[in-house]
Design an enzyme around this catalytic site. Structure first.
Site, PDB file in Angstrom:
ATOM      1  CD  GLU A   1      -1.736  -2.426   1.496  1.00 14.12           C
ATOM      2  OE1 GLU A   1      -0.575  -2.631   1.916  1.00 14.12           O
ATOM      3  OE2 GLU A   1      -2.594  -3.317   1.411  1.00 14.12           O
TER       4      GLU A   1
ATOM      5  CG  HIS B   1     -10.156 -10.037   4.714  1.00 16.75           C
ATOM      6  ND1 HIS B   1      -9.955 -10.687   3.529  1.00 16.75           N
ATOM      7  CD2 HIS B   1     -10.010  -8.726   4.442  1.00 16.75           C
ATOM      8  CE1 HIS B   1      -9.693  -9.795   2.578  1.00 16.75           C
ATOM      9  NE2 HIS B   1      -9.731  -8.595   3.108  1.00 16.75           N
TER      10      HIS B   1
ATOM     11  CG  HIS C   1      -7.065  -7.056   6.067  1.00 20.99           C
ATOM     12  ND1 HIS C   1      -6.307  -6.518   5.071  1.00 20.99           N
ATOM     13  CD2 HIS C   1      -7.615  -6.009   6.710  1.00 20.99           C
ATOM     14  CE1 HIS C   1      -6.402  -5.194   5.111  1.00 20.99           C
ATOM     15  NE2 HIS C   1      -7.184  -4.858   6.103  1.00 20.99           N
TER      16      HIS C   1
HETATM   17  C1  UD1 Z   1      -6.963  -5.642  -0.270  1.00 24.36           C
HETATM   18  C2  UD1 Z   1      -5.972  -4.483  -0.436  1.00 24.36           C
HETATM   19  C3  UD1 Z   1      -5.643  -3.868   0.912  1.00 24.36           C
HETATM   20  C4  UD1 Z   1      -6.898  -3.513   1.686  1.00 24.36           C
HETATM   21  C5  UD1 Z   1      -7.809  -4.728   1.770  1.00 24.36           C
HETATM   22  C6  UD1 Z   1      -9.102  -4.345   2.438  1.00 24.36           C
HETATM   23  C7  UD1 Z   1      -4.300  -4.623  -2.224  1.00 24.36           C
HETATM   24  C8  UD1 Z   1      -2.998  -5.176  -2.640  1.00 24.36           C
HETATM   25  N1  UD1 Z   1      -4.721  -4.984  -1.016  1.00 24.36           N
HETATM   26  O1  UD1 Z   1      -6.268  -6.668   0.422  1.00 24.36           O
HETATM   27  O2  UD1 Z   1      -4.867  -2.688   0.721  1.00 24.36           O
HETATM   28  O3  UD1 Z   1      -6.525  -3.093   2.988  1.00 24.36           O
HETATM   29  O4  UD1 Z   1      -8.093  -5.204   0.452  1.00 24.36           O
HETATM   30  O5  UD1 Z   1      -9.802  -5.475   2.869  1.00 24.36           O
HETATM   31  O6  UD1 Z   1      -4.932  -3.920  -2.974  1.00 24.36           O
HETATM   32  N2  UD1 Z   1     -11.676 -12.492  -1.202  1.00 24.36           N
HETATM   33  C9  UD1 Z   1     -12.905 -13.090  -1.425  1.00 24.36           C
HETATM   34  N3  UD1 Z   1     -14.025 -12.308  -1.453  1.00 24.36           N
HETATM   35  C10 UD1 Z   1     -13.994 -10.964  -1.244  1.00 24.36           C
HETATM   36  C11 UD1 Z   1     -12.748 -10.365  -1.007  1.00 24.36           C
HETATM   37  C12 UD1 Z   1     -11.600 -11.145  -0.996  1.00 24.36           C
HETATM   38  O7  UD1 Z   1     -12.999 -14.290  -1.606  1.00 24.36           O
HETATM   39  O8  UD1 Z   1     -15.049 -10.315  -1.277  1.00 24.36           O
HETATM   40  C13 UD1 Z   1     -10.447 -13.338  -1.178  1.00 24.36           C
HETATM   41  C14 UD1 Z   1     -10.036 -13.836  -2.563  1.00 24.36           C
HETATM   42  O9  UD1 Z   1      -9.519 -15.121  -2.458  1.00 24.36           O
HETATM   43  C15 UD1 Z   1      -8.893 -12.867  -2.922  1.00 24.36           C
HETATM   44  C16 UD1 Z   1      -8.259 -12.656  -1.565  1.00 24.36           C
HETATM   45  O10 UD1 Z   1      -9.356 -12.586  -0.649  1.00 24.36           O
HETATM   46  O11 UD1 Z   1      -8.016 -13.394  -3.870  1.00 24.36           O
HETATM   47  C17 UD1 Z   1      -7.379 -11.435  -1.433  1.00 24.36           C
HETATM   48  O12 UD1 Z   1      -8.009 -10.260  -1.912  1.00 24.36           O
HETATM   49  P1  UD1 Z   1      -7.091  -9.000  -2.365  1.00 24.36           P
HETATM   50  O13 UD1 Z   1      -7.980  -7.879  -2.739  1.00 24.36           O
HETATM   51  O14 UD1 Z   1      -6.077  -9.419  -3.360  1.00 24.36           O
HETATM   52  O15 UD1 Z   1      -6.262  -8.643  -1.075  1.00 24.36           O
HETATM   53  P2  UD1 Z   1      -6.736  -8.183   0.366  1.00 24.36           P
HETATM   54  O16 UD1 Z   1      -5.835  -8.883   1.321  1.00 24.36           O
HETATM   55  O17 UD1 Z   1      -8.186  -8.308   0.490  1.00 24.36           O
HETATM   56  N1  UDP Z   2     -15.714  -3.484   8.152  1.00 21.40           N
HETATM   57  C1  UDP Z   2     -17.000  -3.981   7.872  1.00 21.40           C
HETATM   58  N2  UDP Z   2     -17.294  -5.270   8.241  1.00 21.40           N
HETATM   59  C2  UDP Z   2     -16.393  -6.073   8.866  1.00 21.40           C
HETATM   60  C3  UDP Z   2     -15.103  -5.575   9.118  1.00 21.40           C
HETATM   61  C4  UDP Z   2     -14.792  -4.283   8.748  1.00 21.40           C
HETATM   62  O1  UDP Z   2     -17.843  -3.276   7.319  1.00 21.40           O
HETATM   63  O2  UDP Z   2     -16.736  -7.231   9.163  1.00 21.40           O
HETATM   64  C5  UDP Z   2     -15.376  -2.107   7.722  1.00 21.40           C
HETATM   65  C6  UDP Z   2     -14.769  -1.219   8.782  1.00 21.40           C
HETATM   66  O3  UDP Z   2     -15.767  -0.544   9.513  1.00 21.40           O
HETATM   67  C7  UDP Z   2     -13.897  -0.269   7.964  1.00 21.40           C
HETATM   68  C8  UDP Z   2     -13.497  -1.101   6.764  1.00 21.40           C
HETATM   69  O4  UDP Z   2     -14.372  -2.227   6.736  1.00 21.40           O
HETATM   70  O5  UDP Z   2     -14.644   0.841   7.497  1.00 21.40           O
HETATM   71  C9  UDP Z   2     -12.071  -1.540   6.888  1.00 21.40           C
HETATM   72  O6  UDP Z   2     -11.785  -2.475   5.910  1.00 21.40           O
HETATM   73  P1  UDP Z   2     -10.475  -3.347   5.937  1.00 21.40           P
HETATM   74  O7  UDP Z   2     -10.005  -3.522   7.346  1.00 21.40           O
HETATM   75  O8  UDP Z   2     -10.769  -4.572   5.146  1.00 21.40           O
HETATM   76  O9  UDP Z   2      -9.440  -2.483   5.081  1.00 21.40           O
HETATM   77  P2  UDP Z   2      -8.379  -1.335   5.458  1.00 21.40           P
HETATM   78  O10 UDP Z   2      -9.114  -0.216   6.082  1.00 21.40           O
HETATM   79  O11 UDP Z   2      -7.349  -1.952   6.355  1.00 21.40           O
HETATM   80  O12 UDP Z   2      -7.791  -0.984   4.146  1.00 21.40           O
END
Ligand code: UD1
Ligand code: UDP
Length: 373
Positions: A131, A242, A209
């Protein structure tokens, strides 16, 4: 009338961009919402809270997707869209791979980008990864910068970006707009959350996460929770997991059999806000949760080594504890046993992350940009 496309890919982008989308529509801009679908379920879950549906959905998500695949698909998908629909401005949010790759697609076509939540810096490319790099690239290629705090604006000035009073706006964080709008609705928690939360005693809420925590650091976080439960027989823990399988496998393996741990699916945004309000302590590595916990004045232990949101630690609503099992255990038990802790937080003054009017200021900034051109 100007054509503005708002691009979102993940849950936090949806929550934090939603107030901006609604404010732009109120102000009669022609708004297109483009979802890259980097998150499938979690993105639409968040958008639907605000009754927003994506006009275009690239649906790129794959299980255990790689950074390269997300980058390539967003770059191509957004590029394809821009080649067919002329845009006056594209808004992106935050620091995800969607944010960075969408910005690059705009740059290749000379389409101006406005970066919402600009200027956050940890000054460490490995924390959070990737990030910090995504933010730097996005800010470097943007035309308009909406910085949530004065510190974020100062980061941009210090990097020598060509900011002026008509292109850099200090707005507050739009997550506080989302939080306040959600609280105003006074929604009761959904039936499944009520069922899971019949317990009346002290509650810890945990989310984790971050990519840099996968494996050992996340194992250490989970063991710390086991230790805290062992030390406090009256405690329960709620973990909305997550969707990422790499995260779930670790949590389920270590805490899945503990009767005092409730593992559940990602909560709807109003349910999650309810849970933050209900709990006595939050443990999280999330970015957005740092801003919301400061808004709700809830004690938060940030399970990271470094944060791009130092305002929360300075105000004293959050403490940076890293991922060490001993440190998390000690800090959590200290807060849980200090009865006046919450009361002291309630006297810590205004939320440094915003006052609920960030999206209005962003719309004003966009108007000003067009007036002065
Ligand atoms: C992503 C962002 C991170 C953000 C986070 C919020 C990048 C590199 N990372 O990380 O900055 O803080 O989202 O949550 O952009 N998946 C599902 N269903 C969903 C979402 C995710 O199955 O609705 C699973 C899938 O297997 C996917 C994996 O989660 O491949 C990872 O998702 P990805 O968006 O690549 O990374 P995050 O760790 O979620
Ligand atoms: N959040 C949500 N449901 C959950 C967990 C988190 O709606 O079960 C919301 C939370 O209130 C915040 C956002 O998701 O606004 C944060 O998302 P995440 O932690 O995935 O990403 P980050 O902020 O670290 O990028």
């Amino acid at each position: 009338m100007k054509n503005i496309t708002c691009i979102v890919g993940t849950r936090p982008e949806a929550i934090k961009m939603a107030p901006v989308i609604l404010a732009l529509r109120d102000d009669r801009f022609r708004v297109t919402v483009l979802s890259t679908g980097q998150h499938s379920h979690m993105l639409h879950q968040a958008l639907s809270t605000f009754r927003i549906t994506a006009d275009i959905d690239l649906s790129i998500m794959q299980e255990r997707q790689t950074l390269d695949a997300v980058t390539a698909k967003v770059l191509q998908g957004v590029g394809y869209f821009l080649d067919r629909a002329e845009q006056d401005l594209v808004l992106v949010h935050g620091d995800t791979t969607t944010t960075m790759a969408a910005t690059l697609a705009c740059f290749y076509r000379h389409v101006p980008v406005g970066h919402v939540e600009a200027g956050l810096r940890s000054h460490d490319l490995d924390h959070p990864f990737p990030e910090e790099a995504n933010r730097i690239i996005t800010d470097r290629l943007s035309t308009l910068w909406f910085a949530p705090t004065e510190r974020a604006a100062e980061n941009l000035r210090r990097e020598g970006l060509p900011v002026t009073e008509n292109s850099l706006f200090i707005t507050g964080n739009t997550v506080i707009d989302a939080l306040q709008a959600t609280i105003k609705q006074k929604r009761e928690p959904s039936a499944h959350l009520q069922r899971a939360m019949r317990h009346q005693g002290p509650l810890v809420l945990m989310t984790a996460h971050r990519r840099e925590s996968w494996g050992k650091p996340l194992e250490s976080i989970c063991h710390a929770i086991g230790d805290i439960l062992e030390a406090r027989a009256d405690l329960q823990v709620l973990i909305p997991m997550h969707k990422n399988p790499s995260v779930r496998e670790t949590i389920q393996a270590i805490l899945g059999q503990d009767g005092r741990v409730t593992l559940c699916e990602p909560l709807d945004y109003p349910d999650f806000i309810w849970a933050m309000n209900r709990c006595d302590l939050i443990l999280s590595d999330s970015g957005g949760v740092q801003e919301e916990a400061a808004g709700l004045k809830k004690p938060l232990l940030v399970m990271r080594n470094i944060s791009e949101r130092p305002e929360a630690m300075e105000q004293g609503t959050a403490e940076l504890v890293g991922t060490s099992r001993e440190r998390i255990r000690e800090a959590a038990l200290a807060i849980l046993s200090d009865e006046s802790y919450r009361e002291r937080l309630l006297n810590r003054g205004a939320n440094p992350f915003g006052d609920g009017s960030a999206s209005k200021r962003i719309v004003q900034g966009i108007r000003r940009y067009y007036e002065r051109r």
